[in-house]
Write an enzyme that holds these catalytic residues in place. Structure first.
Site, short mmCIF file in Angstrom:
data_model
loop_
_atom_site.label_atom_id
_atom_site.label_comp_id
_atom_site.label_asym_id
_atom_site.label_seq_id
_atom_site.Cartn_x
_atom_site.Cartn_y
_atom_site.Cartn_z
N CYS A 2 0.84 -1.19 0.00
CA CYS A 2 0.00 0.00 0.00
C CYS A 2 0.88 1.24 0.00
O CYS A 2 2.02 1.20 0.45
CB CYS A 2 -0.95 0.08 1.18
SG CYS A 2 -2.02 -1.33 1.37
N ARG A 27 3.58 -0.51 -4.94
CA ARG A 27 3.41 -1.05 -3.59
C ARG A 27 2.05 -1.73 -3.41
O ARG A 27 1.82 -2.41 -2.40
CB ARG A 27 3.57 0.05 -2.55
CG ARG A 27 4.93 0.69 -2.56
CD ARG A 27 5.00 1.76 -1.52
NE ARG A 27 4.92 1.20 -0.20
CZ ARG A 27 5.95 1.00 0.59
NH1 ARG A 27 7.15 1.33 0.20
NH2 ARG A 27 5.79 0.48 1.78
N TRP A 75 -3.21 -2.56 -1.42
CA TRP A 75 -3.00 -3.99 -1.63
C TRP A 75 -3.84 -4.66 -0.55
O TRP A 75 -3.54 -4.57 0.64
CB TRP A 75 -1.53 -4.35 -1.46
CG TRP A 75 -1.19 -5.77 -1.81
CD1 TRP A 75 -0.87 -6.27 -3.04
CD2 TRP A 75 -1.10 -6.89 -0.91
NE1 TRP A 75 -0.60 -7.61 -2.95
CE2 TRP A 75 -0.73 -8.02 -1.66
CE3 TRP A 75 -1.31 -7.03 0.47
CZ2 TRP A 75 -0.57 -9.27 -1.09
CZ3 TRP A 75 -1.14 -8.29 1.03
CH2 TRP A 75 -0.76 -9.39 0.25
N ASN A 101 -1.81 2.04 6.02
CA ASN A 101 -1.00 0.88 5.60
C ASN A 101 -0.81 -0.01 6.81
O ASN A 101 -0.58 0.51 7.91
CB ASN A 101 0.39 1.31 5.12
CG ASN A 101 0.35 2.01 3.79
OD1 ASN A 101 -0.70 2.14 3.18
ND2 ASN A 101 1.50 2.48 3.34
N GLY A 102 -0.84 -1.32 6.62
CA GLY A 102 -0.59 -2.23 7.73
C GLY A 102 -1.85 -3.00 8.12
O GLY A 102 -2.84 -3.02 7.37
N GLU A 481 15.96 -18.60 -7.45
CA GLU A 481 15.65 -17.23 -7.87
C GLU A 481 15.15 -17.20 -9.32
O GLU A 481 14.20 -16.50 -9.65
CB GLU A 481 16.89 -16.35 -7.70
CG GLU A 481 16.73 -14.91 -8.14
CD GLU A 481 15.66 -14.13 -7.40
OE1 GLU A 481 15.12 -14.64 -6.40
OE2 GLU A 481 15.33 -13.01 -7.84
N LYS A 485 11.51 -15.76 -10.32
CA LYS A 485 11.37 -14.63 -11.26
C LYS A 485 10.36 -14.97 -12.35
O LYS A 485 9.48 -14.20 -12.67
CB LYS A 485 12.75 -14.36 -11.86
CG LYS A 485 13.17 -12.99 -12.12
CD LYS A 485 13.52 -12.09 -10.97
CE LYS A 485 12.62 -12.12 -9.80
NZ LYS A 485 12.99 -11.46 -8.63
N GLU A 488 6.75 -15.26 -10.88
CA GLU A 488 6.20 -13.97 -10.46
C GLU A 488 5.59 -13.21 -11.62
O GLU A 488 4.50 -12.66 -11.50
CB GLU A 488 7.32 -13.07 -9.88
CG GLU A 488 7.65 -13.31 -8.45
CD GLU A 488 8.76 -12.37 -7.98
OE1 GLU A 488 8.61 -11.77 -6.92
OE2 GLU A 488 9.79 -12.23 -8.67
N HIS A 504 14.75 -38.60 -7.11
CA HIS A 504 14.06 -39.07 -5.91
C HIS A 504 12.59 -38.68 -5.91
O HIS A 504 11.95 -38.68 -4.86
CB HIS A 504 14.78 -38.52 -4.67
CG HIS A 504 16.19 -39.01 -4.56
ND1 HIS A 504 16.49 -40.34 -4.30
CD2 HIS A 504 17.38 -38.39 -4.73
CE1 HIS A 504 17.80 -40.49 -4.30
NE2 HIS A 504 18.37 -39.32 -4.56
N LYS A 604 5.26 -4.88 -3.75
CA LYS A 604 6.71 -4.74 -3.65
C LYS A 604 7.20 -4.88 -2.22
O LYS A 604 8.18 -5.54 -1.94
CB LYS A 604 7.08 -3.36 -4.18
CG LYS A 604 8.56 -3.04 -4.13
CD LYS A 604 9.26 -3.71 -5.27
CE LYS A 604 10.76 -3.51 -5.25
NZ LYS A 604 11.42 -4.59 -5.99
C1 G6P Z 1 8.26 -9.16 -1.79
C2 G6P Z 1 8.86 -8.85 -3.14
C3 G6P Z 1 10.13 -9.67 -3.37
C4 G6P Z 1 11.11 -9.40 -2.25
C5 G6P Z 1 10.49 -9.71 -0.89
C6 G6P Z 1 11.37 -9.21 0.24
O1 G6P Z 1 7.75 -10.44 -1.77
O2 G6P Z 1 7.92 -9.13 -4.17
O3 G6P Z 1 10.71 -9.29 -4.59
O4 G6P Z 1 12.24 -10.19 -2.45
O5 G6P Z 1 9.25 -9.01 -0.75
O6 G6P Z 1 11.40 -7.81 0.23
P1 G6P Z 1 12.54 -6.97 0.89
O7 G6P Z 1 12.14 -5.55 0.70
O8 G6P Z 1 12.57 -7.36 2.34
O9 G6P Z 1 13.81 -7.31 0.19
#
Ligand code: G6P
Length: 609
Positions: A2, A27, A75, A101-102, A481, A485, A488, A504, A604
């Site tokens: 948010c 956000r 969000w 927010n929160g 990762e 990626k 996502e 396995h 984000k």
């Molecule tokens: C969210 C983002 C990720 C990120 C993670 C941790 O899930 O989509 O891309 O790696 O948060 O965020 P931070 O700000 O703690 O690195």
């Protein structure tokens, strides 16, 4: 998670807030809204969807006149994305409005109490509880009412508040969710993130937990929870606004991928001096380092994946047991942390709720906390014993790229620093790795110059429904990762496996035409990985292999397609190998027409547990 932006001053507030909300949209982006206080009368507009939908409703801001207001991009947590659940929320009497927010964890109890006192609720949100609680305590002094309401709320919140009785006043308070106050020339600002207000001011004050700010066009006053005034010197933000704009690129993600050589250079070069790693910004004494029994690395999402690479490298170089743990699991797993434990917290935003909670638990147990953070002054940076900043600049795309790369770069520095202090690395290795680090930005550039190769591969494979990634050792860490990626942003189902583990169980999922992406950069194990490639190839899988120039001859016979990265010292390979995988995810998502910078359901910065 948010975004909040507020303004009070000489200019029209609505266009300023719309511009700020656009910059914060990464956000959260399921609905947006603003409230304006025009000479003591509140007017409100909310819309489900992107900020553009809100902007359209109010003629780009021209249909809402007034000089004081707050806005929000959401969000969803409590209550589905809808006009009703969008912020701002207004108190039962219509006198007070706020954005939040929160999560207010005790909202059910407070809601019941307020309903019993005759308050009406129109939404399913926890936020409406906050605004009615302030209304409940409001007896003519809004500062006091906010302070009393804040005492009753449990959980996390950043609130931006307006009240009809105070036409040019914005109020703000926070707990475990960031808020900054911006000092402008002809007005002042409130925002959850500097990106929202950078075009207007670089002079900001950070609001701390439990503080309340009163913002007028000419003044900002900060109070503690006892309502004593606090004097806070403003800080100057040196991020350039162009860093938070697309600058001609179609997507932030692509721009941020392309910025990696420079971001890594900025992060590394001040810390590499005369062939040595110099970490002036941290205080890890040799006695302490030698007393270390264990290191935990904590993070969420990609930051956790950085931790897994770092585990391999720190154990290899510094010979200390390292455990990478998901921040959301750490504090519920009876961690064996004490004064002989170093906890490395990795976070781009510095505000991820789970990482904050894990960091606090680590400190409670007596461990020392070293954080790797991108956002200066964020909660994690402020509360850690030591901070190593990544100098990636603002990262806007939800899927992280340059933050991941700069975090990884910092972990090499830590591994070398610890290994040197503990005497577990030879001069030759130390010099070779430092040399490799200096060469890293140029090698990243070389990979990016060949991006069309990856684009071509994406054009062949973008229609797959399932993609498996395999690798060993640091290549395995990288598959996690690479797979994340892809998932996502392209919404293709994909998974990552240690190459030796496939047989396995997971090998049962391989059928004719399944794409397996094999990461085979780690030369020591390349032939073992090739054996695993052959196992899936002989069961019908198509194979795309990533390897180094030196590795090519080893994998060629077993691969359908190959992506090459330059040779570099083995511990640094993940920094190179991740880039073609970021590009692959990007180009696949592009080919599938996905919303690259704002993938569905994601945000984000995740400031709720
Ligand atoms: C969210 C983002 C990720 C990120 C993670 C941790 O899930 O989509 O891309 O790696 O948060 O965020 P931070 O700000 O703690 O690195």
């Amino acid at each position: 998670m948010c975004g909040i932006v507020g303004y009070t001053g000489k200019q029209e507030a609505a266009p300023i807030m719309l511009e700020g909300l656009k910059r914060l949209e990464y956000r959260g982006y399921d609905s947006a809204g603003i409230v304006i206080n025009r000479d003591g009368e509140l007017s409100l507009c909310k819309a489900k969807g992107y900020v553009d939908a809100l902007s359209e409703k109010i003629g780009g801001g021209s249909l809402m006149k007034g000089h004081t207001g707050v806005g929000h991009t959401r969000w969803a947590t409590h209550g589905k994305p809808s006009d009703e659940n969008a912020h701002p929320h207004v108190s039962s009497t219509g006198k007070i409005a706020l954005v939040h927010n929160g999560i207010i964890e005790n909202y059910q109890k407070l809601r019941e109490m307020l309903i019993a006192k005759g308050f009406d609720f129109k939404s399913e949100t926890d936020t409406e509880v906050a605004v009615n609680l302030i209304q409940f305590y409001y007896k003519g002094d809004i500062l006091k009412a906010v302070s009393e309401a804040a005492r009753r709320m449990e959980g996390s919140y950043a609130l931006g508040i307006v009240c009809e009785d105070y036409p040019d006043l914005l109020l703000a308070t926070r707990k475990e969710s960031p808020l900054i106050l911006g000092i402008g020339k002809d007005g002042n600002f409130l925002a959850s993130d500097v990106a929202a207000i950078l075009t207007h001011t670089r002079d900001v004050c950070y609001l701390a937990d439990d503080e309340i700010a009163m913002i007028t066009p000419t003044d900002i006053k900060i109070f503690n929870c006892e309502l004593d005034e606090i004097i806070r010197e403003p800080a100057r933000i040196d991020w350039d606004i162009s860093a938070a704009e697309k600058g001609g690129y179609e997507h932030f993600m692509f721009k941020e991928i392309m910025e990696q050589p420079e971001a890594v250079r900025k992060t590394l070069s001040p810390r590499l001096q005369n062939g040595r790693v110099v970490l002036d910004d941290i205080i890890l004494e040799p006695d302490y380092v030698n007393s270390l029994k264990k290191i935990y690395i904590i993070g969420c999402g990609s930051a956790y994946h950085v931790g897994i690479v770092a585990k391999y490298n720190i154990e290899k170089l510094a010979r200390i047991p390292v455990e990478a743990v998901l921040a959301s699991e750490f504090r519920y797993s009876s961690p064996l942390a004490d004064k002989n434990t170093l906890v490395i917290c990795i976070s781009q935003s510095g505000t991820t709720a789970d990482t904050i909670a894990a960091m606090r638990e680590a400190k409670r147990l007596g461990a020392r906390v070293l954080s790797i953070v991108n956002v200066v002054g964020s909660v994690i940076a402020a509360e850690s014993d030591d901070v190593l900043y990544t100098w990636a600049g603002p990262e806007i795309a939800v899927a992280t790229t340059k933050a991941y790369s700069t975090q990884l770069a910092v972990t090499y520095l830590i591994a070398l620093f610890l290994a040197d202090l503990r005497g577990t690395i030879t001069c030759e290795d130390y010099t070779a790795i430092v040399g490799g680090l200096s060469a890293l930005p140029a090698k990243l550039e070389e990979i990016l110059q060949n991006k069309e190769n990856v684009q071509y591969l994406a054009s062949i494979f973008f229609n797959k429904d399932n993609i498996f990634f395999i690798g060993r050792n640091i290549d395995y860490a990288l598959t996690l990762e690479a797979s994340l990626k892809l998932k996502e942003i392209s919404y293709i189902h994909s998974d990552a496996y240690a190459a030796g583990e496939l047989k396995h169980g997971t090998i049962s999922l391989i059928e004719e035409g399944t794409l397996v992406i094999a990461m085979a950069s780690y030369f020591r194990l390349i032939d073992k990985t090739v054996s695993n490639i052959v196992e899936v190839k002989s069961r019908g899988a198509e194979i795309l292999t990533l390897t180094t120039v030196s590795g090519k001859a080893h994998v060629a016979h077993a691969s359908d397609e190959i992506v090459l990265i330059p040779d570099i010292h083995e511990i640094l390979l993940p920094s190179l190998a991740v880039v073609p995988m970021q590009l692959f995810a990007y180009y696949v998502a592009l080919a599938r027409g996905c919303s690259i910078d704002k993938p569905r359901n994601l945000a984000k910065s995740v400031t709720v547990e």
